[in-house]
Design a protein around this motif. Sequence first.
Motif, PDB file in Angstrom:
ATOM      1  N   ARG A 150       4.224   7.132  -7.292  1.00 40.70           N
ATOM      2  CA  ARG A 150       5.630   7.551  -7.410  1.00 40.70           C
ATOM      3  C   ARG A 150       6.621   6.400  -7.564  1.00 40.70           C
ATOM      4  NH1 ARG A 150       3.760   8.463  -2.304  1.00 40.70           N
ATOM      5  NH2 ARG A 150       4.883   7.610  -0.504  1.00 40.70           N
ATOM      6  N   TYR A 151       6.239   5.201  -7.174  1.00 42.62           N
ATOM      7  CA  TYR A 151       7.167   4.073  -7.313  1.00 42.62           C
ATOM      8  C   TYR A 151       6.890   3.239  -8.566  1.00 42.62           C
ATOM      9  CZ  TYR A 151       7.899   5.321  -2.427  1.00 42.62           C
ATOM     10  OH  TYR A 151       8.158   6.014  -1.267  1.00 42.62           O
ATOM     11  N   ALA A 152       6.012   3.756  -9.434  1.00 41.68           N
ATOM     12  CA  ALA A 152       5.655   2.991 -10.634  1.00 41.68           C
ATOM     13  C   ALA A 152       5.840   3.767 -11.929  1.00 41.68           C
ATOM     14  CB  ALA A 152       4.205   2.519 -10.536  1.00 41.68           C
ATOM     15  N   ALA A 192      13.024   1.654  -6.343  1.00 43.45           N
ATOM     16  CA  ALA A 192      12.556   3.029  -6.492  1.00 43.45           C
ATOM     17  C   ALA A 192      12.527   3.790  -5.164  1.00 43.45           C
ATOM     18  CB  ALA A 192      11.167   3.044  -7.116  1.00 43.45           C
ATOM     19  N   HIS A 193      12.574   3.076  -4.042  1.00 47.05           N
ATOM     20  CA  HIS A 193      12.648   3.728  -2.729  1.00 47.05           C
ATOM     21  C   HIS A 193      14.048   4.261  -2.432  1.00 47.05           C
ATOM     22  CE1 HIS A 193       8.812   1.728  -2.076  1.00 47.05           C
ATOM     23  NE2 HIS A 193       8.660   2.438  -0.976  1.00 47.05           N
ATOM     24  N   LEU A 248       0.847  -1.190   0.000  1.00 49.81           N
ATOM     25  CA  LEU A 248       0.000   0.000   0.000  1.00 49.81           C
ATOM     26  C   LEU A 248       0.883   1.241   0.000  1.00 49.81           C
ATOM     27  CD1 LEU A 248      -2.844   1.318   0.348  1.00 49.81           C
ATOM     28  CD2 LEU A 248      -2.434   1.221   2.819  1.00 49.81           C
ATOM     29  N   VAL A 249       0.619   2.164  -0.928  1.00 52.20           N
ATOM     30  CA  VAL A 249       1.354   3.424  -1.007  1.00 52.20           C
ATOM     31  C   VAL A 249       0.349   4.565  -0.958  1.00 52.20           C
ATOM     32  CG1 VAL A 249       2.860   4.884  -2.403  1.00 52.20           C
ATOM     33  CG2 VAL A 249       3.229   2.417  -2.356  1.00 52.20           C
ATOM     34  N   LYS A 250       0.573   5.488  -0.049  1.00 49.77           N
ATOM     35  CA  LYS A 250      -0.337   6.619   0.104  1.00 49.77           C
ATOM     36  C   LYS A 250       0.195   7.859  -0.590  1.00 49.77           C
ATOM     37  CE  LYS A 250      -2.037   5.171   4.653  1.00 49.77           C
ATOM     38  NZ  LYS A 250      -2.085   5.551   6.098  1.00 49.77           N
ATOM     39  N   LYS A 290      11.747   9.524  -6.393  1.00 48.94           N
ATOM     40  CA  LYS A 290      10.532  10.329  -6.510  1.00 48.94           C
ATOM     41  C   LYS A 290      10.107  10.914  -5.162  1.00 48.94           C
ATOM     42  CE  LYS A 290       9.204  10.263 -10.845  1.00 48.94           C
ATOM     43  NZ  LYS A 290       7.916   9.718 -11.270  1.00 48.94           N
ATOM     44  N   ASP A 291      10.643  10.369  -4.071  1.00 51.89           N
ATOM     45  CA  ASP A 291      10.337  10.926  -2.758  1.00 51.89           C
ATOM     46  C   ASP A 291      10.963  12.300  -2.562  1.00 51.89           C
ATOM     47  OD1 ASP A 291       8.789   8.800  -1.614  1.00 51.89           O
ATOM     48  OD2 ASP A 291      10.619   7.616  -1.521  1.00 51.89           O
TER      49      ASP A 291
END
Length: 417
Positions: free
Chosen positions: A373-375, A306-307, A11-13, A361-362
């Motif tokens: 943002r991670y896709a 991507a993190h 889950l990404v918020k 992207k963070d």
Amino acid sequence: MYYQLQDDCKLVKGAARAAIYDFKTGKVHSINMDAAQLLDACQDTAIEDLWNLDSPDNDYLMDFLNKLCTKELGHFCDTKPSPELPLPYSPIKLDFIWFELTSTCNSKCLHCYAECSPSCPPPEQVPHDRWLSLIDEAKQAGATSIQFIGGEPLLYPAWRELVIKAHNLNYDYIEIFTNGTLVDDDCIDFFKKYNVSIATTLYADNAQIHDKITLQPNSFNKTMTTINKLIDANIPLRVASIIMKDNEHEVENIMKLYEKWGMKDAYPDVVRPTGRGDDQHLQPLHYKKPPIKPPFYSDEYSFFDAHHHHGCLAGKVAVTATGDVIPCIFARSQLCGNILKNSLDEILSGQSLTQCWQTTKDLINQCKDCEYRYACPDCRPLAQSNDSEKNWFAHPQSCFYNPYTGKWSTPLVPAEL
């Protein structure tokens, strides 16, 4: 009774909405923030303590959780789920390196990002021995791929020796990016012998438009002759095409050539606002790159990576004809060192390059608050060049999603669960 997402889901918020990343199918599912908060609550608190299971007013909550079960995105469990472990981290090492051998070129393309030309006065050049030692250093640092570019790399007197060096060191991929006007039969034999791949550019299917862009008479005929010779010799070939105002009506013709040559995945790019390309008069009036839009997809490795790292920049460096090291041939302002003053290892471990490779992207304006943002893809040099303040952390101009409202400014709304 508790509820949690499947192990292969995350889950990404975002600021207004959220997304479930399903690594099993690769799909990224959009959900609203209430649904995301519900999933969070079910992780920490038993469902029967969150709402009255016997009340019909709460049936919609169970319907949502059951829908996730049907899609194999979540499941009910009897015990409280364990806290999520920290995301795995894999250090990035050098994988790909550009050698910008010379700033001299026999063309003077309208849009050249490096501003090369026949009259370009040679700046302080990297000594040939330094190029040779750098091929060694890059290989030892982990590089598997190398590309020789310019200017026109075939104008560099000892380019063959550099290719042979890379070949003898067993680089997996050796490519020369040439305009194709200087390739003769002897070059073709050399490429074949040393397993060299070739990349070139074509701006139209006719000399009138192509030569208008290169400002080199007869360049179209020479490049087409080279392309045909390379294809006949079965030498791996890429043909790039940059679209600008003067050739935007040639896209269909270029695509037909790609199809003829069996290059099904090739697609024209839009002029990059770097170097001579940073000119509004060159921008095409009608042809645009496809915008960033749903559906989005991701796999487990890409998600975790991507993190920590930028999906395109990480593991790459370019060395210019003056020895400057930059993270990409288009990122001319992001100076990370100079190989005439430092070893490659010192530059690779330096703070400047590390920060470029770790531009996730963070850290990007607006993207940092987006659930996708991670896709989604990202080109930092392009975003920076398109920004009026030339901000490295600028939001991509090709994205029309507002993460603060959860809405797209064009009809690109993804289906919701």
